[in-house]
Design a protein around this motif. Structure first.
Motif, PDB file in Angstrom:
ATOM      1  N   LEU A  67       0.821  -1.208   0.000  1.00  0.00           N
ATOM      2  CA  LEU A  67       0.000   0.000   0.000  1.00  0.00           C
ATOM      3  C   LEU A  67       0.855   1.258   0.000  1.00  0.00           C
ATOM      4  O   LEU A  67       0.445   2.300  -0.517  1.00  0.00           O
ATOM      5  CB  LEU A  67      -0.926   0.012   1.228  1.00  0.00           C
ATOM      6  CG  LEU A  67      -2.020  -1.058   1.250  1.00  0.00           C
ATOM      7  CD1 LEU A  67      -2.750  -1.026   2.583  1.00  0.00           C
ATOM      8  CD2 LEU A  67      -3.005  -0.836   0.108  1.00  0.00           C
ATOM      9  N   ASN A  68       2.030   1.185   0.608  1.00  0.00           N
ATOM     10  CA  ASN A  68       2.844   2.377   0.801  1.00  0.00           C
ATOM     11  C   ASN A  68       4.070   2.464  -0.106  1.00  0.00           C
ATOM     12  O   ASN A  68       4.746   3.476  -0.124  1.00  0.00           O
ATOM     13  CB  ASN A  68       3.298   2.453   2.262  1.00  0.00           C
ATOM     14  CG  ASN A  68       2.114   2.621   3.209  1.00  0.00           C
ATOM     15  OD1 ASN A  68       1.430   3.637   3.202  1.00  0.00           O
ATOM     16  ND2 ASN A  68       1.862   1.587   4.005  1.00  0.00           N
ATOM     17  N   ARG A  69       4.360   1.407  -0.816  1.00  0.00           N
ATOM     18  CA  ARG A  69       5.515   1.420  -1.700  1.00  0.00           C
ATOM     19  C   ARG A  69       5.110   0.979  -3.099  1.00  0.00           C
ATOM     20  O   ARG A  69       4.144   0.270  -3.276  1.00  0.00           O
ATOM     21  CB  ARG A  69       6.609   0.475  -1.180  1.00  0.00           C
ATOM     22  CG  ARG A  69       7.119   0.829   0.213  1.00  0.00           C
ATOM     23  CD  ARG A  69       8.115  -0.225   0.685  1.00  0.00           C
ATOM     24  NE  ARG A  69       8.546   0.030   2.052  1.00  0.00           N
ATOM     25  CZ  ARG A  69       9.583   0.794   2.377  1.00  0.00           C
ATOM     26  NH1 ARG A  69      10.271   1.378   1.417  1.00  0.00           N
ATOM     27  NH2 ARG A  69       9.923   0.980   3.639  1.00  0.00           N
ATOM     28  N   GLU A  70       5.872   1.402  -4.069  1.00  0.00           N
ATOM     29  CA  GLU A  70       5.593   0.984  -5.433  1.00  0.00           C
ATOM     30  C   GLU A  70       6.055  -0.465  -5.614  1.00  0.00           C
ATOM     31  O   GLU A  70       7.227  -0.773  -5.462  1.00  0.00           O
ATOM     32  CB  GLU A  70       6.324   1.891  -6.427  1.00  0.00           C
ATOM     33  CG  GLU A  70       5.745   3.298  -6.502  1.00  0.00           C
ATOM     34  CD  GLU A  70       6.378   4.110  -7.618  1.00  0.00           C
ATOM     35  OE1 GLU A  70       7.112   3.504  -8.422  1.00  0.00           O
ATOM     36  OE2 GLU A  70       6.146   5.321  -7.682  1.00  0.00           O
TER      37      GLU A  70
END
Length: 238
Positions: free
Chosen positions: A2-5
Motif C-alpha cells: 500500500l505504501n511502496r511501489e
C-alpha cells in the motif's frame, strides 16, 4: 504494497509438477516397500508465469536411468530422441504454451537424483505438486538411504544451515482421501504438496467424482487420459 511501489507482475506464485517411476520388475511388494526398487524415471515441470515474468515457456525435464541389458528398447529410444521430442511438440505445444523438453539418460541412479534436485534448487519453485505424494517422497527417501545417502542432502536447499526433513503420515484418515491430511516438512524454498489430497478436499462437498486416480481426474478436468499400450504383452511392470 500500500505504501511502496510494487510491481505486482513479479509476485506470481510458481508451481512445479513432479512424478517418479520405480523399477519394481522382479521384486516382491515387501522389497519394493523397503526401497529396493531403483528409481528409473523422474519427470517434473518447471513453471512459467502466464504473465511471462518467470519464463516464456514451461520446461519439462525427464531424467531416465539407462539399463540396456534389461530394457533393450531404450537403445532405440535414445537414438531417436529428436523424433520423440518432435512428437511431443506436435501434441502439446498448442495446449501448453510450447513447452521446452529436456530429456537426459543416466548410467548411475545417484547422478539422476543429484541432477533432479540440483535443477529444483536452481529454479526454486514456490510449490512442488505431486499426485499421491505419499508414494513419491517416501520412495525417494528410502531409496537414498538404501544407496547410503542422507536424504536431507538432496531434498534440502544448500542455502539452509540446518537441513531437516520429515514426512507426516495421517494414520487416522489413511484411506479417506477427502479428509486425509499429510504433509512433508523440508528446509527448502519450495513447499511440497499432495495435489491428489488437495483435489479430494476441494471436491468433498460436491457430488462424487469417482476414483482419485490421475487418469479419472484428467478426464474430468482436461478431457485427457494416459496413453494406452497397444501390445497385450506390455504393461506398467515391464
Amino acid at each position: 504494497m500500500l505504501n511502496r511501489e510494487v510491481d505486482e507482475t513479479k509476485l506470481a506464485v510458481t508451481k512445479s509438477f513432479f512424478d517418479i517411476e520405480s523399477d519394481i520388475f522382479g521384486l516382491s511388494t515387501v522389497e519394493a516397500d523397503e526401497g529396493q526398487a531403483p528409481i528409473n524415471a523422474i519427470s517434473f515441470v518447471i513453471p512459467y508465469s502466464p504473465l511471462g515474468v518467470e519464463y516464456d515457456h514451461p520446461k519439462v525435464f525427464t531424467f531416465l536411468l539407462r539399463n540396456h541389458v534389461r530394457y533393450k528398447e531404450q537403445e532405440f529410444f535414445e537414438k531417436n530422441l529428436d523424433m520423440f521430442i518432435e512428437e511431443c511438440h506436435e501434441e502439446f505445444d498448442e495446449k501448453y504454451n510450447k513447452p521446452e523438453f529436456i530429456i537426459k539418460v543416466f548410467d548411475n541412479e545417484l547422478d539422476l537424483l543429484k541432477m533432479t534436485f540440483g535443477v529444483l534448487h536452481k529454479f526454486k519453485p514456490d510449490f512442488i505438486l505431486i499426485w499421491n505424494m505419499a508414494y513419491d517422497v517416501p520412495a525417494i527417501m528410502k531409496r537414498l538411504q538404501v544407496l547410503g545417502e542422507d536424504p536431507r542432502s538432496y531434498f534440502c536447499h544448500p542455502d539452509f544451515n540446518t537441513p531437516y526433513i520429515k514426512y507426516n503420515y495421517d494414520r487416522i484418515y489413511k484411506n479417506d482421501f477427502k479428509n486425509k491430511n499429510e504433509s512433508f516438512d523440508c528446509t527448502s524454498y519450495s513447499t511440497w504438496c499432495d495435489q491428489m489430497l488437495q483435489y479430494a478436499g476441494v471436491r468433498k462437498a460436491k457430488s462424487d467424482y469417482g476414483g482419485n486416480n490421475l487418469d479419472n481426474i484428467a478426464k474430468i478436468e482436461l478431457d485427457a487420459e494416459k496413453r494406452r499400450y497397444s501390445k497385450k504383452t506390455v504393461n506398467v511392470i515391464n
